[in-house]
Scaffold this motif. Sequence first.
Motif, short mmCIF file in Angstrom:
data_model
loop_
_atom_site.label_atom_id
_atom_site.label_comp_id
_atom_site.label_asym_id
_atom_site.label_seq_id
_atom_site.Cartn_x
_atom_site.Cartn_y
_atom_site.Cartn_z
N LEU A 18 18.04 49.28 46.84
CA LEU A 18 19.26 48.75 47.45
C LEU A 18 20.06 47.93 46.47
CD1 LEU A 18 21.02 48.32 49.92
CD2 LEU A 18 19.56 46.39 50.56
N LEU A 19 19.40 47.09 45.69
CA LEU A 19 20.09 46.31 44.67
C LEU A 19 20.79 47.23 43.68
CD1 LEU A 19 20.74 43.73 43.05
CD2 LEU A 19 18.48 43.95 41.99
N GLN A 20 20.10 48.24 43.20
CA GLN A 20 20.69 49.17 42.24
C GLN A 20 21.89 49.90 42.84
OE1 GLN A 20 17.20 51.50 41.48
NE2 GLN A 20 16.46 50.17 39.82
N GLN A 21 21.76 50.33 44.09
CA GLN A 21 22.86 51.03 44.76
C GLN A 21 24.10 50.16 44.87
OE1 GLN A 21 21.62 52.61 48.58
NE2 GLN A 21 19.69 53.35 47.71
N ARG A 22 23.90 48.91 45.26
CA ARG A 22 25.04 48.02 45.45
C ARG A 22 25.74 47.73 44.13
NH1 ARG A 22 23.72 45.94 50.77
NH2 ARG A 22 25.31 44.33 50.78
N GLY B 111 35.20 48.95 62.16
CA GLY B 111 33.89 48.93 61.53
C GLY B 111 34.02 48.76 60.03
N ALA B 112 33.12 47.99 59.41
CA ALA B 112 33.20 47.72 57.97
C ALA B 112 31.84 47.34 57.42
CB ALA B 112 34.20 46.60 57.69
N SER B 113 31.72 47.42 56.09
CA SER B 113 30.50 46.98 55.41
C SER B 113 30.90 46.28 54.11
CB SER B 113 29.57 48.17 55.16
OG SER B 113 28.34 47.73 54.62
N THR B 114 30.51 46.81 52.96
CA THR B 114 30.80 46.17 51.68
C THR B 114 32.30 45.95 51.50
OG1 THR B 114 28.90 47.33 50.75
CG2 THR B 114 30.42 46.29 49.20
N GLY B 115 32.70 44.72 51.27
CA GLY B 115 34.12 44.40 51.15
C GLY B 115 34.78 44.11 52.47
N GLY B 116 34.05 44.27 53.56
CA GLY B 116 34.61 44.13 54.89
C GLY B 116 35.09 42.74 55.28
N PRO B 117 34.35 41.67 54.93
CA PRO B 117 34.81 40.35 55.36
C PRO B 117 36.23 40.02 54.92
CG PRO B 117 32.54 40.22 54.66
CD PRO B 117 33.01 41.62 54.33
#
Length: 370
Positions: free
Chosen positions: A121-125, A186-192
């Motif tokens: 997960l760390l590598q993917q992000r 709906g959102a995830s990375t960058g969503g805030p």
Amino acid sequence: MRYKVLVVDDSTFFRKRVAGFLNQDPGLTVVGEAKNGKEAIAMAAELKPDVITMDIEMPVMDGISAVRQIMAANPTPILMFSSLTHEGAQATLDALDAGALDFLPKKFEDIARERAEAISLLQQRVRALARRRLYSRPVSSLSRLREADRPALRDKPIPPRAPVTGGESVRLSRASGKRYAALAIGASTGGPVALQTILTKLPANFPYPIFLVQHMPGTFTSAFAARMNNLCQIKVKEAENGEPVQPGCAYLAPGGKQMLVEGTSRACRIRIIEDPAHQAITYKPSVDLSFASLSRIYGGDVLGVILTGMGADGRDGCHSLKQRGATIWAQDEKSCVVYGMPQAVTVAGLSSASMDLVDMAANILLEMSV
């Protein structure tokens, strides 16, 4: 191509641990390690990394101050490491507002069931943020974008991509005339930061309920909702089990759980649950589950919006909404931190339009006749 990473943390043990994990990925190489924010600023200018991982609490200069100065002088995608506490949530949100693009819990056992999964997960992000640099230069805070700032998002050409359903980015000139009863995002990375950009532009008299699903830990969603409520004209709150749905209120799905709705479109209530029986759900909260639930209550009278994020959460939920006649929009690639979730919806032919983040609020207000 190997993306260059700068690791910043005052703990020698944690720096070595993170560097070791990242160097296991053939597409990543750690080019430097800094033990405080002041060193990070200097090394960012000298080494020009593709991504920086940053601790928050450090001597000499803290991570938030370092993020702010790096984004002003040498804009670089930054991944924050945070503690899963209320104070850690507040500090992480401050870092995102300063310009950081993503965050992970500092204790890897908090993000995965096993070591290998946490490393992956760390590598993917980190890889996802590194690819972001190929598309456009990150800005200090999308929440403060004005129309005049938009060229900063386009200062590097977009690599050629096979055509996908959804077409070019659009800014609406007129509404479709469709009737709506709810807005779902709906959102995830960058969503805030993306959510802040949209929600702060909605008026206090917004006449529909808003359902928000942001991938976040449980300790973060209450802090994020409180921050948004202070910044926005509409009411923003973390959703509570059993509460009646009201127009002009944005309900944020609590982290670690699932937000559903029940009742009728005229008398709807929030239902907060653990994962549904016999279903293995990757995301808590899940855009798919929330959007599918909305389709059963509101039918096609929903405007569904998928913002920046990794993966494909939201695609199945948007399919459920689309089948009932709902309208689906996706954030465009240029303005996404990670063009994963919007791309999944667009490639599946579910999105009727792709939109720049800075245009999204105006388009929502026009389409929903507010």
